[in-house]
Design a protein around this motif. Structure first.
Motif, PDB file in Angstrom:
ATOM      1  N   THR A   5      68.762  66.796 -53.399  1.00 47.86           N
ATOM      2  CA  THR A   5      69.459  67.669 -52.489  1.00 47.86           C
ATOM      3  C   THR A   5      71.031  67.328 -52.703  1.00 47.86           C
ATOM      4  OG1 THR A   5      69.770  66.151 -50.896  1.00 47.86           O
ATOM      5  CG2 THR A   5      67.617  67.659 -51.118  1.00 47.86           C
ATOM      6  N   ALA A   6      71.797  67.947 -51.882  1.00 45.96           N
ATOM      7  CA  ALA A   6      73.075  67.853 -51.916  1.00 45.96           C
ATOM      8  C   ALA A   6      73.703  66.560 -50.932  1.00 45.96           C
ATOM      9  CB  ALA A   6      74.017  68.935 -50.946  1.00 45.96           C
ATOM     10  N   GLY A   7      72.954  65.488 -50.886  1.00 49.64           N
ATOM     11  CA  GLY A   7      73.151  64.117 -50.376  1.00 49.64           C
ATOM     12  C   GLY A   7      73.484  64.296 -48.774  1.00 49.64           C
ATOM     13  N   VAL A   8      74.130  63.444 -48.144  1.00 48.94           N
ATOM     14  CA  VAL A   8      73.921  63.537 -46.985  1.00 48.94           C
ATOM     15  C   VAL A   8      75.675  63.262 -46.346  1.00 48.94           C
ATOM     16  CG1 VAL A   8      71.933  61.750 -46.492  1.00 48.94           C
ATOM     17  CG2 VAL A   8      73.851  60.752 -47.345  1.00 48.94           C
ATOM     18  N   VAL A   9      76.134  64.521 -46.773  1.00 50.70           N
ATOM     19  CA  VAL A   9      77.505  64.456 -46.519  1.00 50.70           C
ATOM     20  C   VAL A   9      78.157  64.496 -45.059  1.00 50.70           C
ATOM     21  CG1 VAL A   9      79.532  66.151 -46.671  1.00 50.70           C
ATOM     22  CG2 VAL A   9      78.053  65.945 -48.323  1.00 50.70           C
ATOM     23  N   ALA A  10      77.062  64.976 -44.234  1.00 48.20           N
ATOM     24  CA  ALA A  10      77.208  64.837 -42.652  1.00 48.20           C
ATOM     25  C   ALA A  10      77.310  63.445 -42.171  1.00 48.20           C
ATOM     26  CB  ALA A  10      76.210  65.556 -41.957  1.00 48.20           C
ATOM     27  N   VAL A  11      76.429  62.672 -42.630  1.00 48.33           N
ATOM     28  CA  VAL A  11      76.572  61.366 -42.156  1.00 48.33           C
ATOM     29  C   VAL A  11      77.528  60.506 -42.578  1.00 48.33           C
ATOM     30  CG1 VAL A  11      74.065  61.287 -41.360  1.00 48.33           C
ATOM     31  CG2 VAL A  11      74.701  60.505 -43.843  1.00 48.33           C
ATOM     32  N   LEU A  12      77.847  60.863 -43.714  1.00 46.10           N
ATOM     33  CA  LEU A  12      79.370  60.166 -44.318  1.00 46.10           C
ATOM     34  C   LEU A  12      80.568  60.094 -43.499  1.00 46.10           C
ATOM     35  CD1 LEU A  12      79.319  61.330 -48.055  1.00 46.10           C
ATOM     36  CD2 LEU A  12      78.746  58.966 -47.135  1.00 46.10           C
ATOM     37  N   GLY A  13      80.523  61.155 -42.606  1.00 42.80           N
ATOM     38  CA  GLY A  13      81.505  61.343 -41.522  1.00 42.80           C
ATOM     39  C   GLY A  13      81.558  60.197 -40.610  1.00 42.80           C
ATOM     40  N   LEU A  14      80.422  59.300 -40.365  1.00 42.92           N
ATOM     41  CA  LEU A  14      80.242  58.563 -39.559  1.00 42.92           C
ATOM     42  C   LEU A  14      80.624  57.107 -39.748  1.00 42.92           C
ATOM     43  CD1 LEU A  14      76.557  59.386 -38.469  1.00 42.92           C
ATOM     44  CD2 LEU A  14      78.388  60.095 -37.311  1.00 42.92           C
ATOM     45  N   ALA A  15      81.260  56.968 -41.130  1.00 40.62           N
ATOM     46  CA  ALA A  15      81.412  55.754 -41.767  1.00 40.62           C
ATOM     47  C   ALA A  15      82.228  54.755 -40.837  1.00 40.62           C
ATOM     48  CB  ALA A  15      82.429  55.772 -42.773  1.00 40.62           C
ATOM     49  N   LEU A  16      81.649  53.589 -40.799  1.00 40.89           N
ATOM     50  CA  LEU A  16      82.042  52.365 -39.886  1.00 40.89           C
ATOM     51  C   LEU A  16      82.421  51.113 -41.015  1.00 40.89           C
ATOM     52  CD1 LEU A  16      79.708  52.358 -37.150  1.00 40.89           C
ATOM     53  CD2 LEU A  16      81.878  53.174 -37.108  1.00 40.89           C
ATOM     54  N   ASP A 102      70.010  54.883 -54.313  1.00 37.53           N
ATOM     55  CA  ASP A 102      71.303  55.541 -54.134  1.00 37.53           C
ATOM     56  C   ASP A 102      71.697  56.142 -52.831  1.00 37.53           C
ATOM     57  OD1 ASP A 102      68.811  57.513 -54.866  1.00 37.53           O
ATOM     58  OD2 ASP A 102      70.287  58.689 -54.539  1.00 37.53           O
ATOM     59  N   TRP A 103      70.919  55.507 -51.995  1.00 38.71           N
ATOM     60  CA  TRP A 103      71.418  55.777 -50.405  1.00 38.71           C
ATOM     61  C   TRP A 103      72.465  54.501 -49.967  1.00 38.71           C
ATOM     62  CZ3 TRP A 103      66.256  55.512 -46.861  1.00 38.71           C
ATOM     63  CH2 TRP A 103      65.530  56.748 -47.428  1.00 38.71           C
ATOM     64  N   ILE A 104      72.527  53.335 -50.971  1.00 39.92           N
ATOM     65  CA  ILE A 104      73.294  52.395 -50.707  1.00 39.92           C
ATOM     66  C   ILE A 104      74.807  52.200 -50.277  1.00 39.92           C
ATOM     67  CG2 ILE A 104      73.963  50.072 -51.392  1.00 39.92           C
ATOM     68  CD1 ILE A 104      71.417  49.642 -52.878  1.00 39.92           C
ATOM     69  N   GLY A 105      75.513  53.198 -51.155  1.00 40.67           N
ATOM     70  CA  GLY A 105      76.812  53.262 -50.701  1.00 40.67           C
ATOM     71  C   GLY A 105      77.050  53.994 -49.248  1.00 40.67           C
ATOM     72  N   ASN A 106      76.306  54.950 -49.069  1.00 39.64           N
ATOM     73  CA  ASN A 106      76.353  55.561 -47.916  1.00 39.64           C
ATOM     74  C   ASN A 106      75.939  54.539 -46.685  1.00 39.64           C
ATOM     75  OD1 ASN A 106      76.310  57.763 -45.867  1.00 39.64           O
ATOM     76  ND2 ASN A 106      74.204  57.667 -45.711  1.00 39.64           N
ATOM     77  N   LEU A 107      74.909  53.865 -46.853  1.00 37.88           N
ATOM     78  CA  LEU A 107      74.470  52.863 -45.737  1.00 37.88           C
ATOM     79  C   LEU A 107      75.412  51.692 -45.601  1.00 37.88           C
ATOM     80  CD1 LEU A 107      70.736  52.445 -46.704  1.00 37.88           C
ATOM     81  CD2 LEU A 107      71.868  54.190 -44.852  1.00 37.88           C
ATOM     82  N   VAL A 108      75.943  51.348 -46.659  1.00 37.81           N
ATOM     83  CA  VAL A 108      76.975  50.296 -46.646  1.00 37.81           C
ATOM     84  C   VAL A 108      78.094  50.850 -45.725  1.00 37.81           C
ATOM     85  CG1 VAL A 108      78.587  48.509 -47.590  1.00 37.81           C
ATOM     86  CG2 VAL A 108      76.182  48.926 -48.465  1.00 37.81           C
ATOM     87  N   GLN A 109      78.370  52.114 -46.193  1.00 32.04           N
ATOM     88  CA  GLN A 109      80.001  52.693 -45.650  1.00 32.04           C
ATOM     89  C   GLN A 109      79.719  52.771 -44.049  1.00 32.04           C
ATOM     90  OE1 GLN A 109      81.077  56.064 -47.645  1.00 32.04           O
ATOM     91  NE2 GLN A 109      82.967  56.339 -46.506  1.00 32.04           N
TER      92      GLN A 109
END
Length: 418
Positions: A5-16, A102-109
């Motif tokens: 899919t197009a990934g998880v662009v929405a949750v990227l905005g939650l980056a901590l 391939d979730w890792i980058g988003n989960l770490v961010q």
């Protein structure tokens, strides 16, 4: 079935801020984790999808008995990654989650997972590519248990020989159509929005790339290949296979019907992964598995290599126990074999692979098909690729100008990454 899919662009905005603790090759943390686990007691909560939940439960119960704790394995049927990130931010997430590398980058961010402590001898027991896939910014963030990649699955009654090039495949497929033995040349899913994951082997064979690599071998988001001359040349070749060309690539072949079209004997060639084999067997298809063929005179076709892994939640309520479970329990061959039996994909643990490969010749064939594959990028920038790239692919397959279309997609992606 694997659907990109197009990934998880929405949750990227939650980056901590990501967790700052590092991985280690020293196994001294394991006894400490065990002592802490026994002292802490309480409950360990694991999130996984439906198939893995059933396989995990008996092992989770055994782990709970050994450590004097309650272990709950909870099934999350849809949007597991998104739900995990959201729950993590709200303090209501699990202690361990099972998902793709391939979730890792988003989960770490998003500060959602911690590095995992594995001893050097534990790491050496895994496929090297699998370990690379779960390593991010020089730290190990997950314990891999299964690998997957695309291959060419063919109906051997219709196509006895594996094609050496995509041109050979197209010629064979066109002959089958002319003889009314098939209605499609190739089942490679695209749909109206494209599918970057499934087209990638042909894209790489024609010289295209997504991201360059930095000096340490990590993907470099600053070196975007989409929209560059290499990607234009690649899509010019892909366009010739499309609806205005050979008709091998079609938007009517989708994630929903590609495998069914193959198992219905309407096409002799299917580009898919291990998840397609159960349907092929159920349909009593005589099949074989070989690498996805590349273009004549081109580079070797390189599929993405994906890895499934266990992660320790950074905001879990029982982190020491989670580390103990992930580092010293999920590394057991018995669990890896059980997960393989739940959904047959090549185990990342060498000892587990050795146990099951004798009874499943498909494993070696899929492994060979992914031998020179590329690890699916886990960097956050990858989320910007899926949608624009896929839509450009679909448009080009439908007859749009390759240069203009992929150049525009590159600009969109670049803008999102910045």
């Amino acid at each position: 079935m694997r659907i990109r899919t197009a990934g998880v662009v929405a949750v990227l905005g939650l980056a901590l801020a990501a967790s700052g603790c590092g991985g280690s090759d020293d196994d001294s943390s394991a006894p400490a984790a065990k002592e802490s686990a026994g002292a802490t007691g309480g409950k360990l909560v694991i999130w996984a999808d439906d198939k893995r939940t059933a396989a995990l439960k008996p092992f989770a119960e055994s782990f709970g008995q050994e450590n004097g704790v309650t272990v709950e394995v909870q099934a999350v049927s849809k949007d597991l990654q998104t739900n995990f990130v959201t729950a993590s931010q709200q303090g209501s997430g699990p202690d361990v989650v099972v998902g793709a590398h391939d979730w890792i980058g988003n989960l770490v961010q998003n500060g959602a997972i911690d590095p995992v402590q594995l001893a050097a001898d534990q790491k050496s027991g895994f496929n090297e590519t699998a370990v690379k896939a779960v390593t991010f910014n020089g730290q190990l963030y997950g314990v891999p248990y299964a690998m997957e990649n695309l291959a060419l699955i063919r109906n051997t009654e219709l196509a006895p020989e594996a094609p050496k090039t995509i041109e050979d495949l197209v010629a064979a497929g066109k002959k089958l159509k002319a003889d009314k033995k098939a209605s499609e040349i190739l089942c490679l899913q695209s749909g109206q929005n494209g599918d970057a994951y499934h087209i990638y082997p042909l894209y790489t064979s024609a010289g295209g790339y997504l991201f360059g690599t930095a000096a340490n071998g990590d993907y470099d988001p600053k070196d975007l290949g989409v929209g560059k001359p290499e990607s234009i040349a690649a899509f010019q070749k892909i366009a010739k296979l499309g609806e205005k060309g050979e008709g091998a690539l079609k938007r009517s072949i989708t994630a929903e019907n590609s495998i069914a079209t193959f198992t219905g004997k309407k096409c002799a060639f299917l580009v898919s992964g291990p998840w397609a084999i159960a349907d092929a067997k159920k349909a009593n298809i005589s099949y074989d598995i070989s690498p996805v063929p590349g273009f004549a005179g081109g580079k070797e076709a390189q599929p993405f290599v994906g890895v499934q892994a266990f992660y320790v939640a950074a905001k879990g309520k029982n982190k020491a126990l989670a580390q103990e479970f992930v580092a010293n329990y999920t590394t057991k061959p018995e669990l890896a074999v059980a997960l393989y039996n739940a959904e047959p994909r090549p185990p990342a643990l060498t000892a587990a692979l050795d146990q099951v490969k004798g009874s499943d010749p498909d494993l070696a064939k899929f492994t060979e098909a992914g031998r020179n594959g590329q690890v699916l990028p886990a960097i956050p920038a990858m989320a910007a690729i899926w949608d624009p790239f896929g839509k450009a692919e679909a448009a080009i397959i439908g007859g749009a100008d390759p240069a203009k279309t992929i150049t525009a997609a590159g600009k969109t992606i670049s803008g999102q990454i910045k």
